[in-house]
Structure formats: structure tokens, C-alpha cells
Design an enzyme around this catalytic site. Structure first.
Site, PDB file in Angstrom:
ATOM      1  N   HIS A 126       0.813  -1.223   0.000  1.00  0.00           N
ATOM      2  CA  HIS A 126       0.000   0.000   0.000  1.00  0.00           C
ATOM      3  C   HIS A 126       0.848   1.275   0.000  1.00  0.00           C
ATOM      4  CE1 HIS A 126      -3.679  -2.212   0.373  1.00  0.00           C
ATOM      5  NE2 HIS A 126      -3.355  -2.722   1.547  1.00  0.00           N
ATOM      6  N   ASP A 244      -4.525 -12.930   3.312  1.00  0.00           N
ATOM      7  CA  ASP A 244      -5.714 -12.427   3.999  1.00  0.00           C
ATOM      8  C   ASP A 244      -7.018 -12.678   3.239  1.00  0.00           C
ATOM      9  OD1 ASP A 244      -4.695 -10.644   2.173  1.00  0.00           O
ATOM     10  OD2 ASP A 244      -4.676  -8.920   3.511  1.00  0.00           O
TER      11      ASP A 244
HETATM   12 ZN   LIG Z   1      -4.102  -7.269   2.585  1.00  0.00          ZN
END
Ligand SMILES: [Zn+2]
Length: 308
Positions: A126, A244
Site C-alpha cells: 500500500h 488475507d
Molecule cells: Zn491485505
């Protein structure tokens, strides 16, 4: 196969506070999984070096590096955004995390290893050139990929991102760079809530509905990732390995299984064999349910090592 597991004790020093999902327990769970399964005896562990300013500057602005330096508290905690907590140990962890990927590239290019898994934190995908976001400080995989391009002169590399969140940072950093194929699969709409990028010759971005399971994930890989890799013929493949999307992981709604992560790793190993002399650098991103994380990383390692 000679596979390196690159990590560093400093990666445990990034303290995010009680109850934060991105905690040092994740790395401990991975290590425990290796030990309990007996895989540890066959793993070549390598300590990650600290990344250098020059290596970071290939993908981050000087302003971002200065902002990060200034943001680190002497004691207690500070927040870079509502989710991204930093503490006195964060900077050394972040430098080892990015340094691990650089070392993986060097070891691959010198022929000392065939592939590598970097078990590091904070995660990276990110982090944009000029901003930290979503638990990420530096974009570890981008730093390693830029090192492969600039230091080793590779002309074509692929980054495959199966973390359940869109890798806005990696995309931001390599947007318009013809040397980089970026393939991702992610839940959408979902964090980081940036619009999915337009697909092109170098961007293969596949959003999944929150209800997606194995079939949708495998179709995305078969129908989009694999043909793009065949066309592009990368010389090295990087994996933003986030776990995830697992059905046991509360961080998302997508419901993949252990078998899906094994399968996608097998597909990537096969594709790396076709054009990249097997060269793979896999880098831990997300994955917050400790048991499924440990199991999936262990299986991922086994496939990289040619044991499964
Ligand atoms: Zn993630």
C-alpha cells in the site's frame, strides 16, 4: 531447489500496540509453523540487511523518506493514518523488510539461490512513492523490483499480487513503466478504496466480489494472469504474498482455502520455469489469522522448495 527464507529479528521490533492485527505474532506463527512441521531443518535462513537510502530513493520521494524519519516516535506510538501505527522499533524493521527483498534479488542474480521468501513486516504494497498507508511504510517489493531493474539491468519483471487488498502502492510506483507487468486479484470495493486501475498490456487487475471463493480466484488466475505472463515472458517474478483472502481470515470476505494458495504458488513456479529460469522472490504482505497464515506460508515455502 535452493530456497532462502530471508527475515530479521528486527522485524519483530515493529510494535503496533495491543490488539493490532499486523503484529509480530504473525512472524512468530510462521516460524513456529516451520518448526512444528519439520520444514525448519531444510530451510536456508538468511538475515536481511538494512536497505540503503539509494535503494529506497528508486521508488520513494525524498519527501516521503524525510516524513517517515520524522514520524517515528522516541517512545510510545504514533499513527501515520488511522490504521498504520508506528513505534520506536518500526524504522529498523522497515529497513530490514525492504532490505530483505533487495538481498533476495542479489542472491538470485548471483545464482546462490533459486528462489526466496521474505518473511518480513511491516508489509509494503500500500505504500506509494510519496505516502505510507494501510500498515505499510516502504514498498518492500517495489524496492526489490527496482533493484532488479536498475542494479542488475533486467528488462522485464512481473509482480503478482494475491493479497486480498488492491496494491495501490505498487501500481502507483510502476504506473507507465513498460518493464513491469503488474497482476493483481483483490476484493472490490474494499480498502484502500482507490479506483481499480484500467487494464492494459502491463496492468492486469482483477477485482473480485466479496462473495468470491476458489472458483472465481482460480478463473482469474487462469484466464488473466497466466496468459499475461505467457505474453510478457518476465525474467524474474515477484509475489506480493498476502494470505488475507483466506476464509479463516476476518480481514476480508473472500473465502480462499489452503489449497488455493498452494495451487497459485504451483502456477507461478511453473510460469517462472518457462521464462525466468525459475527466479521468484516472494514477499509477505497481509495474512492476519495466525493459524491459516502459518499453514499457508509453510505450504507456499514447500512449493517454492520443490518439496510439494
Ligand atoms: Zn491485505
Amino acid at each position: 531447489m535452493s530456497t532462502a527464507y530471508i527475515s530479521h529479528p528486527d522485524c519483530h521490533a515493529h510494535d503496533t500496540g495491543k490488539g493490532h492485527p499486523e503484529s509480530a505474532l504473525r512472524l512468530s506463527a510462521i516460524d513456529d509453523g516451520f518448526i512444528f512441521s519439520g520444514l525448519w531443518d531444510f530451510i536456508r535462513g538468511v538475515d536481511a540487511p538494512e536497505v540503503t537510502q539509494t535503494q529506497l530513493m528508486r521508488v520513494h520521494t525524498a519527501k516521503h523518506l524525510a516524513t517517515m524519519d520524522a514520524a517515528m516516535p522516541q517512545q510510545g506510538y504514533a499513527r501515520l493514518d488511522p490504521d498504520t501505527v508506528v513505534s520506536p522499533g518500526t524504522m529498523k524493521a522497515a529497513k530490514r523488510a525492504a532490505g530483505a527483498v533487495v538481498l533476495a534479488v542479489d542472491l538470485l542474480m548471483s545464482g546462490e539461490i533459486d528462489n526466496a521468501f521474505c518473511g518480513v513486516r511491516p508489509p509494503g504494497h500500500h505504500a506509494e512513492s510519496n505516502r505510507a498507508l494501510g500498515f505499510c511504510v516502504y514498498n518492500n517489493i517495489a524496492v526489490g523490483a527496482a533493484h532488479a531493474l536498475e542494479e542488475h539491468g533486467l528488462k522485464k519483471i512481473a509482480i503478482l499480487d494475491f493479497d486480498v487488498h488492491q496494491g495501490n502502492g505498487t501500481e502507483d510506483i510502476f504506473f507507465g513503466d513498460d518493464r513491469v507487468l503488474y497482476c493483481s486479484i483483490f476484493q472490490h470495493p474494499f480498502f484502500p478504496y482507490t479506483p481499480p486501475p484500467e487494464n492494459s498490456e502491463r496492468v492486469v487487475s482483477i477485482p473480485l466480489e466479496a462473495t468470491a471463493k476458489s472458483a472465481e480466484f482460480r478463473s482469474a488466475v487462469n484466464d488473466h494472469w497466466l496468459p499475461a505472463l505467457e505474453r510478457f515472458q518476465p525474467e524474474m517474478i515477484f509475489i506480493s504474498a498476502g494470505f488475507d483472502a483466506h476464509r479463516d481470515d476476518d480481514m476480508s470476505y473472500v473465502s480462499l482455502t489452503d489449497a488455493d494458495f498452494k495451487w497459485v504458488t504451483e502456477q507461478i513456479v511453473r510460469m517462472a520455469g518457462l521464462s525466468a529460469s525459475g527466479r521468484i522472490v516472494s514477499v509477505l504482505e497481509g495474512g492476519y489469522e495466525l493459524q491459516s497464515l502459518a499453514r499457508c506460508v509453510e505450504t507456499h515455502m514447500r512449493v517454492l522448495m520443490g518439496l510439494s
